[in-house]
Design a protein around this motif. Structure first.
Motif, mmCIF file in Angstrom:
data_model
loop_
_atom_site.group_PDB
_atom_site.id
_atom_site.type_symbol
_atom_site.label_atom_id
_atom_site.label_comp_id
_atom_site.label_asym_id
_atom_site.label_seq_id
_atom_site.Cartn_x
_atom_site.Cartn_y
_atom_site.Cartn_z
ATOM 1 N N VAL A 65 -23.086 -15.394 -14.781
ATOM 2 C CA VAL A 65 -22.562 -14.035 -14.872
ATOM 3 C C VAL A 65 -22.110 -13.788 -16.300
ATOM 4 N N ILE A 66 -22.723 -12.804 -16.955
ATOM 5 C CA ILE A 66 -22.403 -12.500 -18.351
ATOM 6 C C ILE A 66 -21.212 -11.561 -18.449
ATOM 7 N N GLY A 67 -21.188 -10.566 -17.605
ATOM 8 C CA GLY A 67 -20.078 -9.616 -17.644
ATOM 9 C C GLY A 67 -20.373 -8.391 -16.807
ATOM 10 N N SER A 68 -19.412 -7.466 -16.782
ATOM 11 C CA SER A 68 -19.547 -6.251 -15.985
ATOM 12 C C SER A 68 -19.016 -5.051 -16.745
ATOM 13 N N GLU A 69 -19.682 -3.914 -16.543
ATOM 14 C CA GLU A 69 -19.153 -2.634 -17.000
ATOM 15 C C GLU A 69 -18.294 -2.084 -15.867
ATOM 16 N N LEU A 70 -17.016 -1.817 -16.168
ATOM 17 C CA LEU A 70 -16.080 -1.439 -15.115
ATOM 18 C C LEU A 70 -15.611 0.005 -15.239
ATOM 19 N N GLU A 71 -15.456 0.635 -14.076
ATOM 20 C CA GLU A 71 -14.768 1.910 -13.967
ATOM 21 C C GLU A 71 -13.702 1.742 -12.897
ATOM 22 N N MET A 72 -12.528 2.335 -13.127
ATOM 23 C CA MET A 72 -11.435 2.201 -12.172
ATOM 24 C C MET A 72 -10.913 3.575 -11.775
ATOM 25 N N GLU A 73 -10.524 3.715 -10.521
ATOM 26 C CA GLU A 73 -9.866 4.935 -10.072
ATOM 27 C C GLU A 73 -9.074 4.649 -8.797
ATOM 28 N N ALA A 74 -8.079 5.491 -8.556
ATOM 29 C CA ALA A 74 -7.295 5.392 -7.332
ATOM 30 C C ALA A 74 -7.898 6.336 -6.299
ATOM 31 N N VAL A 75 -8.059 5.859 -5.075
ATOM 32 C CA VAL A 75 -8.648 6.668 -4.014
ATOM 33 C C VAL A 75 -7.843 6.482 -2.730
ATOM 34 N N LEU A 76 -7.968 7.458 -1.850
ATOM 35 C CA LEU A 76 -7.330 7.336 -0.540
ATOM 36 C C LEU A 76 -8.252 6.573 0.398
ATOM 37 N N PRO A 77 -7.704 5.705 1.239
ATOM 38 C CA PRO A 77 -8.544 4.920 2.141
ATOM 39 C C PRO A 77 -9.110 5.755 3.276
ATOM 40 N N THR A 78 -10.296 5.394 3.734
ATOM 41 C CA THR A 78 -10.871 6.010 4.920
ATOM 42 C C THR A 78 -10.196 5.389 6.147
ATOM 43 N N PRO A 79 -10.335 5.993 7.313
ATOM 44 C CA PRO A 79 -9.762 5.390 8.531
ATOM 45 C C PRO A 79 -10.256 3.957 8.765
ATOM 46 N N ILE A 80 -11.545 3.720 8.502
ATOM 47 C CA ILE A 80 -12.094 2.369 8.691
ATOM 48 C C ILE A 80 -11.466 1.393 7.705
ATOM 49 N N GLN A 81 -11.299 1.818 6.450
ATOM 50 C CA GLN A 81 -10.676 0.946 5.445
ATOM 51 C C GLN A 81 -9.226 0.661 5.792
ATOM 52 N N LYS A 82 -8.509 1.649 6.307
ATOM 53 C CA LYS A 82 -7.129 1.417 6.750
ATOM 54 C C LYS A 82 -7.087 0.344 7.826
ATOM 55 N N GLU A 83 -8.042 0.435 8.744
ATOM 56 C CA GLU A 83 -8.080 -0.540 9.845
ATOM 57 C C GLU A 83 -8.407 -1.933 9.336
ATOM 58 N N LEU A 84 -9.406 -2.038 8.464
ATOM 59 C CA LEU A 84 -9.813 -3.345 7.948
ATOM 60 C C LEU A 84 -8.724 -3.983 7.084
ATOM 61 N N LEU A 85 -8.073 -3.163 6.252
ATOM 62 C CA LEU A 85 -7.037 -3.687 5.357
ATOM 63 C C LEU A 85 -5.662 -3.702 6.023
ATOM 64 N N GLN A 86 -5.594 -3.138 7.238
ATOM 65 C CA GLN A 86 -4.354 -3.152 8.022
ATOM 66 C C GLN A 86 -3.199 -2.529 7.242
ATOM 67 N N ILE A 87 -3.431 -1.333 6.719
ATOM 68 C CA ILE A 87 -2.403 -0.621 5.975
ATOM 69 C C ILE A 87 -2.160 0.741 6.616
ATOM 70 N N ASP A 88 -0.960 1.253 6.448
ATOM 71 C CA ASP A 88 -0.593 2.554 7.002
ATOM 72 C C ASP A 88 -0.636 3.657 5.961
ATOM 73 N N GLN A 89 -0.321 3.306 4.726
ATOM 74 C CA GLN A 89 -0.170 4.326 3.699
ATOM 75 C C GLN A 89 -0.514 3.756 2.327
#
Length: 237
Positions: free
Chosen positions: A174-198
């Motif tokens: 692995v040589i490297g990666s071009e990265l982009e970052m942002e904050a997003v709201l979780p989908t209902p499925i992501q909330k369930e998988l990550l077990q988070i409320d907020q």
């Protein structure tokens, strides 16, 4: 001497137990009911204290399971890249992966991503989704697109472990990666998988380049949604 606010007393109690080693990363703390009975405070006061601790990144609250210590926190530099496995080991957690799905898809089905990867038309792409955990605590979900022109075949079982380690084992660097970052709201499925409320998730978008047999190529495009209570990215000036 005036006593601090009630919710602050609860915060101080839990933080002191973390700082003195009575509570370690991954340990579960008392429930709202137990803390309310212990302090003689209302559930509203206890809830406020726990939410404050979440904001300060001392604990994470998992729906249906309780509150857990997460005082060890990953602060990643955008200029120094490391894998999820390395991140977890750096804070004393056992990194694990769980393959949620795998399929081969045609590059024509994902035109925007194909453009990022410089793919030709009608090229097959490995597409797999993984849940990443530390000490069995859900921390991130990754959606991965890997070119079959660069990596023709994948050992599916290996996707339940470190993908970087797997690449190394078959002589890819692995040589490297071009990265982009942002904050997003979780989908209902992501909330369930990550077990988070907020709270928001930290989305990392990476175009990763590898070297194999002396040739450099774009391996794939990777979207990873991190629990913001565990991960922080920073830019070093």
């Amino acid at each position: 001497m005036k006593k601090p606010p009630k919710y602050t007393q609860v915060e101080d109690y839990i933080v002191n137990r973390i700082n003195t080693g009575q509570l370690k990363v991954g340990d579960q703390i008392e429930t709202e009911e137990q803390l309310a009975e212990q302090f003689g405070f209302s559930r509203m006061t206890i809830n406020k204290a726990l939410n404050k601790l979440v904001e300060q990144k001392y604990i994470t609250r998992i729906s249906g399971k309780g509150s857990f210590v997460t005082s060890s926190h990953v602060t990643k530099s955008l200029e120094i890249q490391s894998s999820f496995t390395e991140d977890m080991r750096s804070i004393g957690l056992l990194p694990e992966s769980k393959l949620l799905s795998y399929e081969l898809i045609n590059s024509n089905e994902i035109p925007e991503i194909s453009k990022k990867m410089n793919l030709k038309e009608n090229v097959f792409v490995h597409y797999f989704v993984r849940l990443r955990t530390g000490n069995s605590i859900p921390i991130a979900i990754s959606y991965n697109y890997v070119s079959t022109e660069v990596l023709p075949a994948i050992n599916i079982e290996a996707l339940n472990y470190s993908f970087y380690d797997y690449l190394k084992s078959i002589n890819y660097t692995v040589i490297g990666s071009e990265l982009e970052m942002e904050a997003v709201l979780p989908t209902p499925i992501q909330k369930e998988l990550l077990q988070i409320d907020q709270g928001a998730l930290l989305l990392s978008k990476a175009i990763t380049t590898v070297s194999f047999d002396g040739k450099e190529s774009i391996l794939g495009y990777f979207e990873t949604f991190y629990n913001g209570n565990i991960y922080t990215y920073k830019f070093n000036r």
